[in-house]
Design an enzyme around this catalytic site. Structure first.
Site, PDB file in Angstrom:
ATOM      1  N   ASP A   1       0.854  -1.185   0.000  1.00 15.48           N
ATOM      2  CA  ASP A   1       0.000   0.000   0.000  1.00 15.48           C
ATOM      3  C   ASP A   1       0.890   1.235   0.000  1.00 15.48           C
ATOM      4  OD1 ASP A   1      -2.062  -1.761   0.175  1.00 15.48           O
ATOM      5  OD2 ASP A   1      -2.626  -1.267   2.233  1.00 15.48           O
TER       6      ASP A   1
ATOM      7  N   ASP B   1     -14.947  -4.734  -1.995  1.00  9.73           N
ATOM      8  CA  ASP B   1     -14.533  -4.474  -0.619  1.00  9.73           C
ATOM      9  C   ASP B   1     -15.791  -4.288   0.222  1.00  9.73           C
ATOM     10  OD1 ASP B   1     -11.851  -4.327  -1.603  1.00  9.73           O
ATOM     11  OD2 ASP B   1     -12.254  -2.255  -2.224  1.00  9.73           O
TER      12      ASP B   1
END
Length: 226
Positions: free
Chosen positions: A19, A141
């Protein structure tokens, strides 16, 4: 944790994830920007380690692009990652237009991951799946089975199973499923929800994400069909 009697698949594809925020590799807890912990100022060096370990692909999330809708991004860092490795690179975060997708591919990225677009612009996902067959992955998600968007900052009423089926039918190369409550918490993935999605959209592949912290988590994933 799966029982010892379960016969696990011999083939497990591991996609380590990085990330990115402000050019650094970070980890968030449940997607909260304020929880960011910096792990490296040179993310491409992490990728070299993944490649040496035998990873199949590296998954990169541009958190700045996800939170800003693309107005801020880490494309320079992504390009350096791509040039530093022979691994396939998959990138998500803030890809909400055809141009943004094309810009990511221009960096040498193999797969583009769309999330918010699957809810707000389903026709865009269909178009990109036609234009770039086998290269569009859709992120589903979810919190409590409902899809969250805009870097997980906004909840929707969209059901994860319904969204998964729609994008699978549109030609997505895979669906990347993350239970947001597990992400960054090292508590193991949501195996039940992963299995439901995998069964619902088969034969479209499901990539399980979020919460993996030990080998038994990976063994559990192999029982889900992901």
């Amino acid at each position: 944790m799966a029982s010892p009697q379960v016969r696990y698949s011999a083939r497990v594809l591991i996609y380590p994830a990085i990330d990115l925020m402000n050019g650094q590799a970070v980890r968030l807890e449940q997607g909260r920007a304020e929880s960011a912990k910096v792990y490296s100022d040179a993310p491409w060096e992490l990728v070299a380690g993944f490649e040496a370990a035998g990873a199949a692909r590296v998954h990169v999330v541009d958190l700045d692009a996800a939170f800003s809708g693309g107005s801020k991004h880490n494309r320079g860092t992504i390009e350096r990652i791509v040039k530093s490795t022979t691994l396939e690179v998959e990138v998500g975060g803030g890809i909400r237009s055809a141009q943004a997708c094309e810009d990511i591919f221009a960096l040498g990225v193999k797969y583009a991951v769309l999330g918010t677009a699957a809810i707000r612009s389903p026709e865009l996902v269909q178009d990109l799946c036609r234009r770039f067959p086998g290269r569009i992955v859709v992120a589903v998600d979810a919190r409590g089975g409902k899809v969250a968007v805009a870097g997980w900052t906004e909840s929707t009423d969209a059901d994860a199973l319904d969204v998964g089926k729609r994008v699978a039918d549109a030609g997505a190369a895979a669906v990347l499923y993350t239970d947001i409550s597990r992400d960054g918490m090292r508590t193991g993935p949501n195996l039940e929800a992963t299995a439901r999605l995998a069964a619902h959209i088969r034969p479209c592949p499901v990539i399980a994400s979020g919460g993996v912290s030990q080998l038994d988590d990976l063994k559990g994933v192999t029982t889900t069909g992901a």
